[in-house]
Design an enzyme around this catalytic site. Structure first.
Site, PDB file in Angstrom:
ATOM      1  CE  LYS A   1      12.189  -1.415   0.898  1.00  0.00           C
ATOM      2  NZ  LYS A   1      11.839  -0.213   0.128  1.00  0.00           N
TER       3      LYS A   1
ATOM      4  CD  GLU B   1       7.163   8.177   5.024  1.00  0.00           C
ATOM      5  OE1 GLU B   1       7.781   8.124   6.090  1.00  0.00           O
ATOM      6  OE2 GLU B   1       6.505   7.221   4.585  1.00  0.00           O
TER       7      GLU B   1
ATOM      8  CG  HIS C   1     -23.047  16.130  11.930  1.00  0.00           C
ATOM      9  ND1 HIS C   1     -24.285  16.671  12.170  1.00  0.00           N
ATOM     10  CD2 HIS C   1     -23.192  15.314  10.849  1.00  0.00           C
ATOM     11  CE1 HIS C   1     -25.147  16.178  11.297  1.00  0.00           C
ATOM     12  NE2 HIS C   1     -24.508  15.352  10.481  1.00  0.00           N
TER      13      HIS C   1
ATOM     14  N   GLY D   1       7.912   1.613   1.072  1.00  0.00           N
ATOM     15  CA  GLY D   1       6.999   1.191   2.141  1.00  0.00           C
ATOM     16  C   GLY D   1       5.573   1.658   1.910  1.00  0.00           C
ATOM     17  NE  ARG D   2       6.311   7.865   0.453  1.00  0.00           N
ATOM     18  CZ  ARG D   2       7.618   7.821   0.716  1.00  0.00           C
ATOM     19  NH1 ARG D   2       8.068   7.055   1.699  1.00  0.00           N
ATOM     20  NH2 ARG D   2       8.479   8.520   0.009  1.00  0.00           N
TER      21      ARG D   2
ATOM     22  CD  GLU E   1       8.693   2.740  15.910  1.00  0.00           C
ATOM     23  OE1 GLU E   1       9.624   2.144  15.291  1.00  0.00           O
ATOM     24  OE2 GLU E   1       8.543   3.972  15.869  1.00  0.00           O
TER      25      GLU E   1
ATOM     26  CE  LYS F   1      12.924   5.339  11.294  1.00  0.00           C
ATOM     27  NZ  LYS F   1      13.280   4.544  10.127  1.00  0.00           N
TER      28      LYS F   1
HETATM   29  C1  G6Q Z   1       7.421   4.274   3.958  1.00  0.00           C
HETATM   30  C2  G6Q Z   1       8.426   4.509   4.975  1.00  0.00           C
HETATM   31  C3  G6Q Z   1       8.098   4.003   6.358  1.00  0.00           C
HETATM   32  C4  G6Q Z   1       8.315   2.519   6.557  1.00  0.00           C
HETATM   33  C5  G6Q Z   1       8.285   2.208   8.057  1.00  0.00           C
HETATM   34  C6  G6Q Z   1       8.449   0.736   8.332  1.00  0.00           C
HETATM   35  O1  G6Q Z   1       7.502   4.593   2.807  1.00  0.00           O
HETATM   36  O2  G6Q Z   1       9.638   4.081   4.518  1.00  0.00           O
HETATM   37  O3  G6Q Z   1       6.791   4.320   6.759  1.00  0.00           O
HETATM   38  O4  G6Q Z   1       7.358   1.787   5.872  1.00  0.00           O
HETATM   39  O5  G6Q Z   1       9.281   2.936   8.713  1.00  0.00           O
HETATM   40  O6  G6Q Z   1       9.647   0.274   7.816  1.00  0.00           O
HETATM   41  P1  G6Q Z   1       9.950  -1.263   7.754  1.00  0.00           P
HETATM   42  O7  G6Q Z   1       8.976  -1.891   6.817  1.00  0.00           O
HETATM   43  O8  G6Q Z   1      11.355  -1.390   7.271  1.00  0.00           O
HETATM   44  O9  G6Q Z   1       9.771  -1.810   9.148  1.00  0.00           O
END
Ligand code: G6Q
Length: 544
Positions: free
Chosen positions: A207, A355, A386, A269-270, A213, A506
């Site tokens: 986003k 989250e 199990h 994001g989620r 990462e 972070k």
């Molecule tokens: C979700 C969070 C988080 C995010 C990641 C990736 O709700 O905000 O999990 O999706 O940190 O972020 P980017 O899409 O900006 O790389």
């Protein structure tokens, strides 16, 4: 709404009620009302929810609905659907429901109907997916794409991975789909080691397009491609596409913005697996099936929006979760899908739920004096039976469970599906009704062993049944949990849509990185962190 939750008469009535019904048993509930299992069940958007095996009476439900009314849950829900900025700390609308709205819907953000924007991106995704799936889209050397690697993390990864695994049966079997998220180089190296770069497409999902990462893995992917494809920078355009809200950073990375699929700041994001972040899903299952998935999401949205609280699945599940979390002190919820295809569903839900609702202050910034988000966890059945089910059956903690099952198999193989589903029904029955000492003794168990074999029962569960795992039903299931999370957050009066808690780590990592690279850099952390960094430097420098 600003009144403190625990001072509300509705909350206090629930507390008093909990004291009164603490000794009640599921067994007795079913004796008192033999039809309970039929009465306490609701259906919506193709999902059947049996909530009869919960530690609730009609009075409990009445009080929980009263609490929901007092907290204005329905008004908050309507505010979300309207596009109000209910993510108050980030001052954003929360409109994942717009991602699956039909073309003729009208949802306004800042005076603009966002639905046409959503469909414009969906149409571009569909055209692109078709080109890749048909082989019309060619790699730099003219070969069609056979491998798709989606690079992203968190909300830009968990949904696509989960959806790909869940819908594998609908996916192109002649193509390979992989997902790289971890900055651990093993993730990237293992995902690419047996692939031909000439046939590989990378989808960089971020986003912000600034995530450490993802950008690190994206650069590794670019280097890998260039090295394998003879170093021609023009190759990038054929092997990289981006999904992002940040055009500038995408350009800076070197991806042609023609090959960028956008989304908007009102998609968390989620909550984004049904946005362009789902491009890998669309390539895997095709645009029509992807639209079926969106239709499933939308059906549950409508159910949540238009159905009276008493018959509203997300409302019921959200309120039951509050009931166990805040009154019984349950710390966790186990999600137990009896479907191997849903093996990543609990991991996906962990982010969605924790989250969203892992918050310690109210919207007004006041420390809460009640527990918020429970810990969600789980594994597919029957495997979990199990391993950890022992603790659910006989441990000392109360763990409400969500069983999820499908009535038709995608892989009919003898009577295996009946065996699978028999276990869903048997487990929820065993958890609810257990086995008494008398029953154990009557089986001839020696007295010394009998107590060990007793199952107290009274362990609550929901059972969610669905006809068949399809893109549509997956959409309904995900939306069910999205909205259940919403209901919980509205009761707790927290911001379910921000995630400030992930920032501190972070920031500190950014400080540590140069200290690992420059072994002379001065260390100014606490003594534990300093010692760990020193030990890392020492052992890392010994590598061959
Ligand atoms: C979700 C969070 C988080 C995010 C990641 C990736 O709700 O905000 O999990 O999706 O940190 O972020 P980017 O899409 O900006 O790389």
């Amino acid at each position: 709404m600003n009144a403190l939750l625990t001072t509300l008469p509705e909350w206090q009535a629930l507390r008093a009620h909990w004291h009164l019904m603490r000794g009640s048993t599921l067994k007795q509930f079913f004796v008192d009302e033999p039809q309970r299992g039929e009465r306490l069940a609701v259906e919506g958007a193709g999902l059947y929810l049996d909530y009869s095996k919960n530690l609730v009476t009609d009075e409990t439900l009445r009080l929980l609905f009263g609490l929901a009314r007092a907290r204005g849950v329905e008004q908050r829900r309507d505010a979300m659907f309207r596009g109000d900025r209910i993510n108050e700390t980030e001052k954003r609308a929360v409109l994942h429901v717009a991602l699956r709205a039909p073309r003729n819907a009208y949802i306004e953000v800042d005076g603009r109907n966002v639905v046409p924007d959503v469909h414009e991106v969906l149409d571009r995704m569909a055209a692109f997916s078709d080109r890749v799936r048909s082989g019309e889209w060619k790699g730099h050397s003219g070969k069609p794409i056979r491998n798709v690697i989606s690079i992203g993390i968190g909300g830009s990864d968990l949904g696509p991975v989960m959806a790909y695994e869940a819908l594998r049966d609908y996916s192109r079997r002649d193509m390979t789909f992989r997902f790289v998220s971890n900055v651990d180089p093993a993730d990237f190296v293992e995902a690419t080691r047996d692939l031909d770069a000439e046939e590989t497409l990378f989808i960089i999902c971020s986003k912000t397009f600034t995530t450490l990462e993802t950008l690190t893995n994206a650069h590794a992917a670019r280097d890998w491609c260039l090295q394998k494809l003879g170093g021609d920078a023009k190759a990038i355009a054929k092997h990289f596409v981006a999904v992002s809200t940040n055009r500038k950073e995408v350009e800076k990375f070197g991806i042609d913005t023609e090959n960028m699929f956008g989304f908007w700041d009102w998609v968390g994001g989620r909550y984004s697996m049904d946005s362009a972040i789902g491009l890998s899903t669309m390539i895997a299952i095709g645009p029509d099936a992807f639209r079926d998935m969106l239709a499933g999401f939308h059906a549950m949205d409508l159910h949540f929006k238009d159905t009276t609280a008493e018959r509203n699945l997300p409302m019921l599940m959200g309120l039951l979760s509050v009931w166990y979390n805040d009154f019984f002190g349950a710390q966790t919820v186990a999600v137990l899908p009896y479907a191997q295809y849903l093996k990543r569903f609990p991991a996906y839900l962990q982010q969605l739920t924790m989250e969203s609702n892992g918050k310690h202050v109210t919207l007004a910034g006041k420390r809460v004096d009640y527990d918020t988000g429970p810990i969600y966890w789980g594994e597919p059945g029957t495997n979990g039976q199990h391993s950890f089910y022992q603790l659910i059956h006989q441990g000392t903690r109360l763990i409400p469970c969500d069983f999820i099952g499908f009535c038709q198999s995608l892989n009919p193989l003898g009577d295996q599906h009946d065996l699978l589903m028999a276990n869903v029904f048997a487990q929820s029955e065993a958890l609810a009704f257990g086995k008494t000492l008398e029953q154990v003794r009557a089986e001839g168990t020696p007295a010394w062993l009998a107590p060990h074999r007793v199952c107290e029962g009274n362990r609550p569960s929901n059972t969610i049944l669905c006809e068949r795992l399809t893109p549509y039903s997956l959409g309904t299931l995900v939306a069910l949990y999205e909205h259940s999370v919403f209901v919980q957050g509205a009761i707790w009066n927290i911001d379910s849509f921000d995630q400030w808690g992930v920032e501190l780590g972070k920031q500190l990592a950014a400080k540590v990185i140069p200290q690992l690279r420059d072994t002379n850099a001065k260390l100014d952390h606490d003594s534990s962190t300093n010692a760990l960094i020193r030990r890392y430097r020492k052992w890392a420098s010994q590598r061959a």
